[in-house]
Design a protein around this motif. Structure first.
Motif, PDB file in Angstrom:
ATOM      1  N   VAL A 182       6.568  87.549 -49.221  1.00 53.59           N
ATOM      2  CA  VAL A 182       6.650  86.091 -49.247  1.00 53.59           C
ATOM      3  C   VAL A 182       5.218  85.572 -49.206  1.00 53.59           C
ATOM      4  N   ALA A 183       4.861  84.791 -50.202  1.00 50.15           N
ATOM      5  CA  ALA A 183       3.515  84.224 -50.283  1.00 50.15           C
ATOM      6  C   ALA A 183       3.597  82.704 -50.182  1.00 50.15           C
ATOM      7  N   LEU A 184       2.660  82.121 -49.455  1.00 51.80           N
ATOM      8  CA  LEU A 184       2.543  80.670 -49.339  1.00 51.80           C
ATOM      9  C   LEU A 184       1.189  80.252 -49.894  1.00 51.80           C
ATOM     10  N   LEU A 185       1.174  79.265 -50.781  1.00 54.23           N
ATOM     11  CA  LEU A 185      -0.059  78.782 -51.393  1.00 54.23           C
ATOM     12  C   LEU A 185      -0.209  77.302 -51.092  1.00 54.23           C
ATOM     13  N   ARG A 186      -1.428  76.912 -50.701  1.00 52.26           N
ATOM     14  CA  ARG A 186      -1.720  75.501 -50.469  1.00 52.26           C
ATOM     15  C   ARG A 186      -3.219  75.276 -50.584  1.00 52.26           C
ATOM     16  N   PRO A 187      -3.627  74.035 -50.874  1.00 51.84           N
ATOM     17  CA  PRO A 187      -5.070  73.732 -50.904  1.00 51.84           C
ATOM     18  C   PRO A 187      -5.639  73.717 -49.497  1.00 51.84           C
ATOM     19  N   GLU A 188      -6.886  74.144 -49.388  1.00 48.46           N
ATOM     20  CA  GLU A 188      -7.577  74.155 -48.094  1.00 48.46           C
ATOM     21  C   GLU A 188      -9.082  74.090 -48.345  1.00 48.46           C
ATOM     22  N   ALA A 189      -9.739  73.070 -47.788  1.00 50.75           N
ATOM     23  CA  ALA A 189     -11.195  72.933 -47.854  1.00 50.75           C
ATOM     24  C   ALA A 189     -11.723  73.028 -49.282  1.00 50.75           C
ATOM     25  N   GLY A 190     -10.999  72.420 -50.231  1.00 49.89           N
ATOM     26  CA  GLY A 190     -11.416  72.422 -51.623  1.00 49.89           C
ATOM     27  C   GLY A 190     -11.031  73.670 -52.388  1.00 49.89           C
ATOM     28  N   GLY A 191     -10.555  74.699 -51.686  1.00 47.45           N
ATOM     29  CA  GLY A 191     -10.156  75.941 -52.328  1.00 47.45           C
ATOM     30  C   GLY A 191      -8.659  76.165 -52.210  1.00 47.45           C
ATOM     31  N   LEU A 192      -8.259  77.409 -52.357  1.00 52.78           N
ATOM     32  CA  LEU A 192      -6.844  77.791 -52.327  1.00 52.78           C
ATOM     33  C   LEU A 192      -6.629  78.789 -51.199  1.00 52.78           C
ATOM     34  N   LEU A 193      -5.716  78.462 -50.297  1.00 55.06           N
ATOM     35  CA  LEU A 193      -5.372  79.359 -49.196  1.00 55.06           C
ATOM     36  C   LEU A 193      -4.067  80.059 -49.538  1.00 55.06           C
ATOM     37  N   VAL A 194      -4.064  81.384 -49.478  1.00 58.46           N
ATOM     38  CA  VAL A 194      -2.872  82.180 -49.781  1.00 58.46           C
ATOM     39  C   VAL A 194      -2.542  83.034 -48.561  1.00 58.46           C
ATOM     40  N   SER A 195      -1.340  82.856 -48.042  1.00 56.60           N
ATOM     41  CA  SER A 195      -0.859  83.604 -46.881  1.00 56.60           C
ATOM     42  C   SER A 195       0.296  84.482 -47.326  1.00 56.60           C
ATOM     43  N   VAL A 196       0.319  85.726 -46.865  1.00 56.01           N
ATOM     44  CA  VAL A 196       1.306  86.687 -47.353  1.00 56.01           C
ATOM     45  C   VAL A 196       1.945  87.439 -46.205  1.00 56.01           C
ATOM     46  N   LEU A 197       3.245  87.560 -46.278  1.00 58.43           N
ATOM     47  CA  LEU A 197       4.028  88.384 -45.367  1.00 58.43           C
ATOM     48  C   LEU A 197       4.660  89.490 -46.201  1.00 58.43           C
ATOM     49  N   ARG A 198       4.457  90.745 -45.810  1.00 56.33           N
ATOM     50  CA  ARG A 198       4.952  91.881 -46.582  1.00 56.33           C
ATOM     51  C   ARG A 198       5.827  92.773 -45.707  1.00 56.33           C
ATOM     52  N   GLU A 199       6.917  93.264 -46.281  1.00 55.37           N
ATOM     53  CA  GLU A 199       7.830  94.159 -45.570  1.00 55.37           C
ATOM     54  C   GLU A 199       8.249  95.273 -46.528  1.00 55.37           C
ATOM     55  N   SER A 200       8.229  96.523 -46.037  1.00 54.19           N
ATOM     56  CA  SER A 200       8.626  97.664 -46.862  1.00 54.19           C
ATOM     57  C   SER A 200       9.598  98.536 -46.081  1.00 54.19           C
ATOM     58  N   ASP A 201      10.763  98.788 -46.662  1.00 56.51           N
ATOM     59  CA  ASP A 201      11.785  99.628 -46.044  1.00 56.51           C
ATOM     60  C   ASP A 201      12.148 100.752 -46.999  1.00 56.51           C
ATOM     61  N   SER A 202      12.388 101.939 -46.455  1.00 62.53           N
ATOM     62  CA  SER A 202      12.835 103.055 -47.281  1.00 62.53           C
ATOM     63  C   SER A 202      13.782 103.933 -46.478  1.00 62.53           C
ATOM     64  N   ILE A 203      14.686 104.601 -47.197  1.00 65.14           N
ATOM     65  CA  ILE A 203      15.687 105.441 -46.557  1.00 65.14           C
ATOM     66  C   ILE A 203      15.957 106.649 -47.448  1.00 65.14           C
ATOM     67  N   GLY A 204      16.147 107.818 -46.824  1.00 68.20           N
ATOM     68  CA  GLY A 204      16.433 109.049 -47.549  1.00 68.20           C
ATOM     69  C   GLY A 204      17.793 109.592 -47.188  1.00 68.20           C
ATOM     70  N   MET A 205      18.114 110.813 -47.678  1.00 65.47           N
ATOM     71  CA  MET A 205      19.472 111.319 -47.524  1.00 65.47           C
ATOM     72  C   MET A 205      19.698 112.029 -46.199  1.00 65.47           C
ATOM     73  N   LEU A 206      18.700 112.247 -45.336  1.00 74.15           N
ATOM     74  CA  LEU A 206      18.917 113.006 -44.090  1.00 74.15           C
ATOM     75  C   LEU A 206      19.892 112.349 -43.105  1.00 74.15           C
ATOM     76  N   PRO A 207      20.005 111.085 -42.815  1.00 71.44           N
ATOM     77  CA  PRO A 207      19.121 110.080 -43.422  1.00 71.44           C
ATOM     78  C   PRO A 207      17.905 109.818 -42.550  1.00 71.44           C
TER      79      PRO A 207
END
Length: 225
Positions: A182-207
């Motif tokens: 999930v990324a959030l973009l907004r102007p800040e101090a004349g530039g561009l502020l980008v904030s990111v939340l990342r999540e990674s899930d994985s599952i195998g057969m063992l499981p």
């Protein structure tokens, strides 16, 4: 940047129960097996004014410094956000440097994006404002060979920020998983502020099951600064 970093550290604190706050906005992760994307409230009246030309190389503000996912804005728009057009191979090859810029121009229902590295490489795409709806250009049926399970994307505006939610499901032999951003973009101090939340899930057969995530924020200065 010191004041900005101090404020951002507070905004990027993770909370429990599958929910987080990023840049002052609450994000709740649905169970990854549901197959749904994280979605935020959306109101077109709350969209930010993102038009401008920014340096492609960002300045780290706060969060998980070890990540390299957002040091170059054009590469981040290419993947994980997977914006249409940004994945086209620029000729010559893209070279991230002080001259590289990414320009946002207002367009109906979003922005057009033009990335130039100042050395001949260019790529263009579209950043849509979908008011919380799913982008038809990012359905699994539109998958490419490099990502056969496809990438799905939602976007909208809330609290003066454009949010983009992306989900990439993958399968390999007996394993499967999902990467979500999930990324959030907004102007800040004349530039561009980008904030990111990342999540990674994985599952195998063992499981076996694994989960890891990160949160980070970068600021992209206006070109010519």
């Amino acid at each position: 940047m010191g004041r900005l970093a101090a404020a951002a550290l507070t905004a990027l604190v993770l909370t429990g129960c599958g929910a987080s706050r990023i840049d002052g906005v609450s994000v709740a992760w649905p169970p990854f097996r549901d197959g749904t994307l994280a979605a935020l409230p959306s109101d077109p009246a709350q969209c930010p004014h993102l038009a401008g030309t920014y340096r492609a190389q960002g300045e780290f503000v706060s969060g998980d410094r070890e990540t390299v996912a957002l040091k170059d804005l054009r590469i981040f728009l290419k993947y994980p956000l997977d914006l249409p057009g940004m994945d086209d191979n620029p000729l010559p090859e893209w070279r991230s440097g002080p001259q590289a810029t990414v320009a946002f121009t207002a367009a109906p229902d979003g922005w057009t994006v033009l990335a130039l590295d100042g050395q001949g490489a260019r790529s263009s795409g579209r950043l849509a404002q979908l008011n919380g709806a799913q982008d038809p250009a990012a359905l699994p049926g539109a998958a490419r060979p490099a990502r056969p399970d496809g990438i799905r994307r939602l976007s909208g505006c809330t609290q003066g920020r454009l949010w983009v939610s992306v989900r990439h499901d993958w399968r390999q032999y007996e394993s499967m998983g999902v990467r979500r951003h999930v990324a959030l973009l907004r102007p800040e101090a004349g530039g561009l502020l980008v904030s990111v939340l990342r999540e990674s899930d994985s599952i195998g057969m063992l499981p076996w099951y694994s989960n890891e995530g990160s949160v980070f924020q970068y600021w992209f200065a206006p070109a010519g600064r």
